[in-house]
Design a protein around this motif. Structure first.
Motif: not given
Length: 342
Positions: A239-246, A258-270
């Protein structure tokens, strides 16, 4: 003799049981005008020797033995520094490809003067079971501004209402890239040891310079999925790595879309990570603590303030609301039930 049409870069590390299958699928391509660059990332097993043996059998193969192990991303960069093809592609050394892959993709590039062509992949496990990851069923052509406004957002993640987190897989292994663009803009991979999803960053850096892109519906790439090995690894830092990615992706954001899609990455990966935690061979008390830490993280406050939660696919919305409202116990029970129903 001129430069090859395609350079195939293969990072090699601890794959002595799989590398023959991989290289065999490359040297037997129906498209023969290729160079194959095997980058030995200081592998401690018998992989380096196998690479050298293959080089003796096929003059198109070049072997580079690195003096230090730096990881997948930097091994690919070493390959890029030595590639001479018109187009370049990659393949992980425990995977393999359909024998017509490069002939078909190069033909599409020529037909449409494309700077990049995408194809799909199949995931296969030790038992030979094949699963199909989401991928478009029809061929698409993106030109001019559509590359940035339509294709790039879909490479990052799907729109909120779509069930699949990504409709076009982000792996660089399924693509052909025009080498001159990579060289002109000095595009390189990040280290996956610092930022995960190095493939996505490569696409984000590459696509702004693309005039024409093709998405082929064909699935040529066989991605080997060792589920038993993956489920036995307890990755407490994910999860810490996902936050760094985000955070790093947010620095590259150029629009609200683009930010909306970036937020979705964090949500989906989590969400996927929480399901993985359920399968971890650790006590339930430790699993619940991980759930609690994730749900109580302050990052969800900023994401919830801008993400259109009401537009989300139903089950995704339910899981996300439990996360954002810090209902870790209810979420833990829910995902346990869902995982048992798989």
């Amino acid at each position: 003799m001129g430069n090859p049409k395609i350079s195939v870069i293969v990072p090699v590390y601890k794959v002595e049981n799989y590398i023959d299958r991989c290289i065999d699928s490359i040297v037997n391509q129906t498209f023969e005008d290729i160079e194959i660059i095997l980058v030995d990332d200081k592998s401690p097993d018998g992989s380096p020797q196998k690479c050298d043996e293959w080089a003796k059998r096929d003059s198109r193969i070049k072997v580079i033995h690195k003096s230090t192990n730096e990881g997948l991303g930097f091994a690919r960069n070493t390959g890029l520094q030595n590639a001479t093809g018109e187009y370049v592609t990659f393949i992980d050394s425990d995977d393999w490809i359909d024998l017509n892959m490069y002939a078909d993709l190069y033909a599409l590039c020529l037909q449409h003067n494309a700077d990049i062509v995408y194809s799909g992949l199949k995931r296969i496990d030790d038992s030979g079971n094949i699963s199909f990851l989401p991928h478009p069923k029809e061929q698409s052509i993106y030109q001019g501004s559509d590359v940035q406004t339509v294709l790039l957002p879909n490479i990052i993640a799907s729109e909120p209402h779509i069930k699949e987190d990504r409709l076009i897989q982000v792996s660089v292994d399924t693509c052909l890239f025009r080498k001159s663009i990579i060289d002109s803009w000095n595009i390189r991979f990040h280290s996956e040891r610092e930022i995960i999803s190095e493939d996505l960053f490569f696409h984000i850096d590459y696509l702004p310079h693309v005039c024409s892109a093709i998405v082929s519906p064909k699935l040529y790439y066989f991605y080997y999925y060792n589920e038993q090995s993956l489920s036995s690894v307890v990755r407490t830092d994910r999860f810490e790595k996902y936050k760094v990615l985000h955070a790093e992706l947010t620095k590259k954001s150029t629009s609200a879309q683009m930010q909306q899609r970036i937020d979705r990455i964090l949500i989906g990966y989590t969400r996927s990570y929480l399901k993985r935690i359920i399968d971890y061979p650790i006590p339930n008390k430790s699993k619940f603590q991980m759930f609690s830490t994730i749900c109580n993280d302050s990052i969800w406050d900023s994401v919830s303030a801008r993400y259109p939660v009401n537009d989300m696919f139903f089950i995704h919305k339910l899981v996300y609301r439990l996360i954002s409202k810090k209902r870790s116990r209810v979420l833990f029970i829910l995902l346990n039930i869902l995982c048992k129903l798989r």
